[in-house]
Motif scaffolding. Sequence first.
Motif, PDB file in Angstrom:
ATOM      1  N   GLY A  27      30.327-124.731 -14.425  1.00 43.19           N
ATOM      2  CA  GLY A  27      29.267-124.739 -15.368  1.00 43.19           C
ATOM      3  C   GLY A  27      29.485-123.203 -16.084  1.00 43.19           C
ATOM      4  N   TYR A  30      31.985-123.816 -18.665  1.00 48.28           N
ATOM      5  CA  TYR A  30      31.285-124.765 -19.727  1.00 48.28           C
ATOM      6  C   TYR A  30      30.580-123.944 -20.968  1.00 48.28           C
ATOM      7  CZ  TYR A  30      28.566-128.743 -21.736  1.00 48.28           C
ATOM      8  OH  TYR A  30      28.015-129.550 -22.777  1.00 48.28           O
ATOM      9  N   THR A  31      29.873-122.854 -20.833  1.00 44.86           N
ATOM     10  CA  THR A  31      29.123-122.367 -21.547  1.00 44.86           C
ATOM     11  C   THR A  31      30.264-121.430 -22.255  1.00 44.86           C
ATOM     12  OG1 THR A  31      27.518-122.174 -20.164  1.00 44.86           O
ATOM     13  CG2 THR A  31      27.536-120.644 -22.060  1.00 44.86           C
ATOM     14  N   ASN A 237      23.217-105.793 -22.472  1.00 41.73           N
ATOM     15  CA  ASN A 237      24.653-105.815 -22.439  1.00 41.73           C
ATOM     16  C   ASN A 237      25.004-106.137 -23.863  1.00 41.73           C
ATOM     17  OD1 ASN A 237      26.501-108.494 -22.796  1.00 41.73           O
ATOM     18  ND2 ASN A 237      24.432-108.883 -21.595  1.00 41.73           N
ATOM     19  N   ILE A 257      24.018-119.630 -24.124  1.00 43.45           N
ATOM     20  CA  ILE A 257      23.497-119.632 -23.011  1.00 43.45           C
ATOM     21  C   ILE A 257      23.261-120.862 -22.055  1.00 43.45           C
ATOM     22  CG2 ILE A 257      22.281-117.221 -23.177  1.00 43.45           C
ATOM     23  CD1 ILE A 257      19.806-119.182 -23.898  1.00 43.45           C
ATOM     24  N   ILE A 261      18.505-119.808 -18.303  1.00 39.33           N
ATOM     25  CA  ILE A 261      18.027-118.552 -18.776  1.00 39.33           C
ATOM     26  C   ILE A 261      17.435-118.255 -20.174  1.00 39.33           C
ATOM     27  CG2 ILE A 261      19.616-117.606 -17.146  1.00 39.33           C
ATOM     28  CD1 ILE A 261      21.848-117.031 -19.308  1.00 39.33           C
ATOM     29  N   PHE A 290      25.564-129.035 -16.013  1.00 37.60           N
ATOM     30  CA  PHE A 290      26.402-129.999 -15.183  1.00 37.60           C
ATOM     31  C   PHE A 290      25.842-130.237 -13.976  1.00 37.60           C
ATOM     32  CE2 PHE A 290      29.952-129.204 -18.173  1.00 37.60           C
ATOM     33  CZ  PHE A 290      30.444-130.647 -18.179  1.00 37.60           C
ATOM     34  N   LYS A 296      22.406-129.987  -9.261  1.00 33.99           N
ATOM     35  CA  LYS A 296      22.900-128.695 -10.001  1.00 33.99           C
ATOM     36  C   LYS A 296      24.003-128.086  -9.253  1.00 33.99           C
ATOM     37  CE  LYS A 296      21.707-124.130 -11.817  1.00 33.99           C
ATOM     38  NZ  LYS A 296      21.067-123.071 -11.331  1.00 33.99           N
TER      39      LYS A 296
HETATM   40  N1  MSP Z   1      23.546-112.941 -14.836  1.00 35.10           N
HETATM   41  C1  MSP Z   1      22.808-113.982 -15.220  1.00 35.10           C
HETATM   42  C2  MSP Z   1      22.875-113.956 -17.102  1.00 35.10           C
HETATM   43  C3  MSP Z   1      22.502-112.498 -17.623  1.00 35.10           C
HETATM   44  S1  MSP Z   1      22.719-112.842 -19.268  1.00 35.10           S
HETATM   45  C4  MSP Z   1      22.298-111.393 -20.021  1.00 35.10           C
HETATM   46  C5  MSP Z   1      22.959-115.408 -14.692  1.00 35.10           C
HETATM   47  N2  MSP Z   1      24.367-115.464 -14.548  1.00 35.10           N
HETATM   48  S2  MSP Z   1      24.787-116.742 -13.692  1.00 35.10           S
HETATM   49  O1  MSP Z   1      26.187-116.246 -13.036  1.00 35.10           O
HETATM   50  O2  MSP Z   1      23.833-117.183 -12.952  1.00 35.10           O
HETATM   51  O3  MSP Z   1      25.392-117.709 -14.872  1.00 35.10           O
HETATM   52  C6  MSP Z   1      24.370-118.221 -15.794  1.00 35.10           C
HETATM   53  C7  MSP Z   1      25.147-119.118 -16.814  1.00 35.10           C
HETATM   54  O4  MSP Z   1      26.088-119.811 -16.288  1.00 35.10           O
HETATM   55  C8  MSP Z   1      23.777-120.049 -17.128  1.00 35.10           C
HETATM   56  O5  MSP Z   1      23.067-119.658 -17.912  1.00 35.10           O
HETATM   57  C9  MSP Z   1      24.877-121.292 -17.949  1.00 35.10           C
HETATM   58  O6  MSP Z   1      25.115-120.694 -19.024  1.00 35.10           O
HETATM   59  C10 MSP Z   1      25.903-121.005 -16.862  1.00 35.10           C
HETATM   60  N3  MSP Z   1      25.767-122.337 -15.877  1.00 35.10           N
HETATM   61  C11 MSP Z   1      25.785-122.102 -14.402  1.00 35.10           C
HETATM   62  N4  MSP Z   1      25.433-123.225 -13.691  1.00 35.10           N
HETATM   63  C12 MSP Z   1      25.477-124.173 -14.640  1.00 35.10           C
HETATM   64  C13 MSP Z   1      25.660-125.487 -14.682  1.00 35.10           C
HETATM   65  N5  MSP Z   1      25.647-126.068 -13.443  1.00 35.10           N
HETATM   66  N6  MSP Z   1      25.891-126.268 -15.865  1.00 35.10           N
HETATM   67  C14 MSP Z   1      25.959-125.771 -16.936  1.00 35.10           C
HETATM   68  N7  MSP Z   1      26.092-124.362 -17.206  1.00 35.10           N
HETATM   69  C15 MSP Z   1      25.864-123.597 -16.111  1.00 35.10           C
HETATM   70  O7  MSP Z   1      22.290-116.226 -14.736  1.00 35.10           O
END
Ligand code: MSP
Length: 486
Positions: A27, A30-31, A237, A257, A261, A290, A296
């Motif tokens: 995931g 992907y982003t 950031n 994103i 979030i 994804f 999830k």
């Molecule tokens: N640290 C915060 C973001 C701060 S931005 C100022 C955070 N981090 S995270 O490690 O949880 O990753 C977040 C991002 O990872 C999600 O917003 C998304 O872009 C991506 N994904 C995490 N799990 C995902 C899926 N299962 N599918 C698609 N994207 C996913 O939140």
Amino acid sequence: MNEKPKNEDRFYITTPIYYVNDKPHIGHAYTTIAADVLARFYRALKKEVVFLTGTDENSQKTVEAAEKSGEEIKSYTDRLAGLWRSAWRTLNISNTDFIRTTEERHIKTVHEIWRRIEEAGDIYKGKYEGLYCQGHEAFVKDSDLVNGLCPDHQTKPDFISEENYFFRLSKYQDRLLEFYRDNPTFVVPEPRFNEVKSFVEQGLEDISISREAQKWGIPVPGGSGHVIYVWFDALINYASAIGLEEWSNHPADIHAIGKDILRFHAVIWPAMLFSAKLPLPKQLLVNGFFTVGGIKISKSLGNAIDPVELASKYGVDALRYFLLREIPYGEDGDFSSLKLEERYNADLANGLGNFAARVSTLAESTGELKKAEVDQNIETSVKETRTTFTEKLENFKFHEALTELWKLIQLGDLYLNETKPWEEKDAEKKTKIIYNLVVILDNVASLIFPIMPETAEKITQSITWVSNDSLRVKKIEQLFPRTDKD
Ligand code: MSP
């Protein structure tokens, strides 16, 4: 000294900064890959691209993960940040910067923005009492829970009762709504924007932006002993990486994103920027989730898929292709190795790989190839594909862009099978056919470049112009060896 590019020649794109409680899963990849595609695309259009990713380290999750692995927190975060960096290198991510929220440049900017917001009269002390989900690093309401648990993390939120600093988010409700009205493409895709608007229309409450009991994090200026709420720190950031002066000149063009979030980025971050008298990012590009078997992907649920492992099995470009081809960007989609395997064999091994191998083998055996007339229908198709592909990428329709491009490969296959150049006795006719095929292959390579950089380069490097009107092609080895035979 190089002259600084003009503002409009710059393109600034970011990914979320990722928590360091674990390594990347698919995931996250992907982003990051989607952002990389756009960075490469605009770089090819001669823009000066700033592409930022990084790690969000001031979370309580970091402390717990370090304790669990028995490491001192500093060496733990260093190790994990290194691991994220190296994963992105493996996946061919072309970021120009990598920010860690424990860096001095970040802490300095967080303090500066706190100061500006305080100066605007938007920070005050109050009592916070309520629930907090560690997984989300966010305050939650009873109505967010299912059977008392956070539905995403399957954990019970903590009850917190603290004296905290608050940010006057409510003050910015009207200004935000006005901004949304004036910037109708601020959030894409549109349904996500509608969610944000109706959330804000329902009324905003001030939010707590400090934690009293926590020790790990950026201290609130002034020595109160509080640390700054991790999201308030993390959002900054994007500005701290390039500095406030640069942000004021050219804020982010795109924050890529995930949908989880979105509120932080579409509501809290813009309000913070309003308050600090700084410009807002131009656009939020929001991806869906994804899932694996409909659930999830997450560490806590134990169903994470490692993109680095997948890339070592199928190749980096195949993974990048699959992720963007399989699911319309913005929507949710289910991941399965079977689907990846199917696409690999059909679209890559039998599709692009086979076409490139056949055309280059034929062209190599012909030797020097004179420039020839391009068939009308091939010329038209190439031109149309170029226009559509570019338009689709600019609008984040990665899967449609790829579908269009694969039609051109199919056209090439069809042309090859119909014209049968290996049977052609007339040398001039044969040259012309092969030249037409090389034109198709070359155009496919130049378009596919942002999505599959290595593949594109292998193809492009096999074609060399030896003079103004003739070229040579070197045979391209199988780009995508079949995987279903092992
Ligand atoms: N640290 C915060 C973001 C701060 S931005 C100022 C955070 N981090 S995270 O490690 O949880 O990753 C977040 C991002 O990872 C999600 O917003 C998304 O872009 C991506 N994904 C995490 N799990 C995902 C899926 N299962 N599918 C698609 N994207 C996913 O939140």
